[in-house]
Scaffold this motif. Structure first.
Motif, PDB file in Angstrom:
ATOM      1  N   GLU A 159      50.246  14.346  58.006  1.00 53.81           N
ATOM      2  CA  GLU A 159      49.484  13.157  58.378  1.00 53.81           C
ATOM      3  C   GLU A 159      48.010  13.329  58.026  1.00 53.81           C
ATOM      4  N   GLY A 160      47.738  13.473  56.739  1.00 50.62           N
ATOM      5  CA  GLY A 160      46.360  13.744  56.361  1.00 50.62           C
ATOM      6  C   GLY A 160      45.950  13.181  55.030  1.00 50.62           C
ATOM      7  N   GLY A 161      44.836  13.703  54.537  1.00 48.05           N
ATOM      8  CA  GLY A 161      44.277  13.275  53.261  1.00 48.05           C
ATOM      9  C   GLY A 161      42.927  13.930  53.059  1.00 48.05           C
ATOM     10  N   ARG A 162      42.197  13.451  52.075  1.00 40.14           N
ATOM     11  CA  ARG A 162      40.875  14.008  51.790  1.00 40.14           C
ATOM     12  C   ARG A 162      39.908  13.680  52.924  1.00 40.14           C
ATOM     13  N   LEU A 163      38.906  14.564  53.076  1.00 38.62           N
ATOM     14  CA  LEU A 163      37.929  14.387  54.148  1.00 38.62           C
ATOM     15  C   LEU A 163      36.574  14.890  53.677  1.00 38.62           C
ATOM     16  N   LEU A 164      35.522  14.127  53.968  1.00 38.29           N
ATOM     17  CA  LEU A 164      34.159  14.571  53.711  1.00 38.29           C
ATOM     18  C   LEU A 164      33.586  15.115  55.012  1.00 38.29           C
ATOM     19  N   LEU A 165      33.192  16.381  54.974  1.00 40.79           N
ATOM     20  CA  LEU A 165      32.739  17.079  56.169  1.00 40.79           C
ATOM     21  C   LEU A 165      31.240  17.351  56.076  1.00 40.79           C
TER      22      LEU A 165
END
Length: 212
Positions: free
Chosen positions: A84-90
């Motif tokens: 249950e995810g995807g790309r993320l900008l942290l």
């Protein structure tokens, strides 16, 4: 749509794109000024090999780029569906640059921040510091850093750098390399990623001009 079908569609699109770009560059090179190749001949390169050097220098860059794009996108697809995810900008909370780190696949199910590499052969010493800062930012955000790398580099300096990066990931989270990487993705997603991709292990017709 079954994930296996999505993977095959993804791989076909990337294969087609690579073949088209390579053919376009081949045609460009045929029309280019080749006067610089006299230096190759002065260096002792056989005349029949000079054009090949320019061609494969260009083609090699494309193949490396698309190899990484294929494995990273395919892995992200497998992990995202299962976790249950995807790309993320942290946000970078450790240093001033860059302002944000891109996480290849953050999975909400287990709070893991996956960094996916098909092969990292950098020899830049600053690379270690950047990866260290990225790991610290991930941990500070409450995520578990996970590095997935399918192929180790072959040069000694690059291997040393990767070993240090992998050690940092293992200290703060997890790291999987080579066969372990394939096994991790299979166990995580239930998909034999290597097996699915190998179904396309046949020459693309777009390369026909290179094998005449």
């Amino acid at each position: 749509m079954l994930i296996e079908i999505k993977l095959q569609d993804l791989a076909v699109r990337i294969r087609d794109s690579l073949a088209a770009q390579v053919e376009a560059r081949r045609q460009e090179l045929e029309a280019d000024d080749t006067s610089h190749q006299e230096l190759y001949r002065i260096l002792g390169v056989p005349p029949s090999e000079c054009a090949k050097i320019d061609l494969y220098q260009n083609v090699g860059r494309f193949v490396y780029k698309y190899a990484g794009a294929l494995l990273e996108a395919a892995t992200q697809l497998c992990l995202a569906e299962a976790g249950e995810g995807g790309r993320l900008l942290l946000p970078n909370t450790v240093s001033s640059s860059p302002a944000r780190f891109e996480i290849d696949c953050y999975t909400r199910k287990d709070n893991k921040a996956h960094e996916i590499k098909w092969r990292d052969a950098t020899t830049d010493g600053d690379h270690i510091k950047k990866e260290h800062n990225k790991i610290q930012a991930i941990v500070s955000a409450g995520y578990t850093p996970v590095r997935i790398m399918y192929y180790m580099p072959v040069r000694a300096q690059a291997i040393r750098i990767q070993q240090r990066i992998l050690a940092e990931f293992r200290k703060q989270g997890e790291a999987y390399v080579g066969e372990e990487a394939w096994s991790y993705v299979r166990a995580y997603s239930g998909v034999d990623l290597r097996g699915e991709l190998r179904k396309l292990e046949i020459p693309h017709t777009g390369w026909s001009k290179f094998v005449q």
